[in-house]
Design a protein around this motif. Sequence first.
Motif, short mmCIF file in Angstrom:
data_model
loop_
_atom_site.label_atom_id
_atom_site.label_comp_id
_atom_site.label_asym_id
_atom_site.label_seq_id
_atom_site.Cartn_x
_atom_site.Cartn_y
_atom_site.Cartn_z
N MET A 1 31.83 -14.32 12.87
CA MET A 1 32.44 -13.02 12.75
C MET A 1 33.93 -13.21 12.46
O MET A 1 34.61 -13.99 13.11
N SER A 2 34.43 -12.51 11.46
CA SER A 2 35.85 -12.64 11.12
C SER A 2 36.66 -11.56 11.81
O SER A 2 36.17 -10.49 12.12
N THR B 1 38.80 -16.65 11.07
CA THR B 1 37.39 -16.88 11.35
C THR B 1 36.91 -16.51 12.74
O THR B 1 35.77 -16.08 12.91
N THR B 2 37.75 -16.68 13.76
CA THR B 2 37.28 -16.50 15.13
C THR B 2 38.32 -15.76 15.99
O THR B 2 39.49 -15.66 15.61
#
Length: 101
Positions: free
Chosen positions: A1-2, A52-53
């Motif tokens: 999940m971005s 990204t995280t």
Amino acid sequence: MSIRLYVGNLPEAVVRQELEDIFLPSDDIVSLKLITDRKTGKCRGFGFLTVTTDEAADQFIEKFNGHPFKEGSLRIELAQPKTVKPESLTPEVASATPAPT
């Protein structure tokens, strides 16, 4: 999940490459978008950085919020979800949207 981050306090004269030079040494960046005025092409003072995280987002906020940039300092925080104004909806969608209580 971005995770999407707001990048604020940018001067009008900033170009995308200047921000890439600061942020892109990281492998956690998915995208960088500078918001510009349609007529002038100049920066509207903010942009968005997608990482990204959650951990990468926290690291970027910690590292770059308040980071000196040109005449000021960067403002980095979690981006708020985009809201749609009811008057900008088409009549069909506006009538299907429940009124606030």
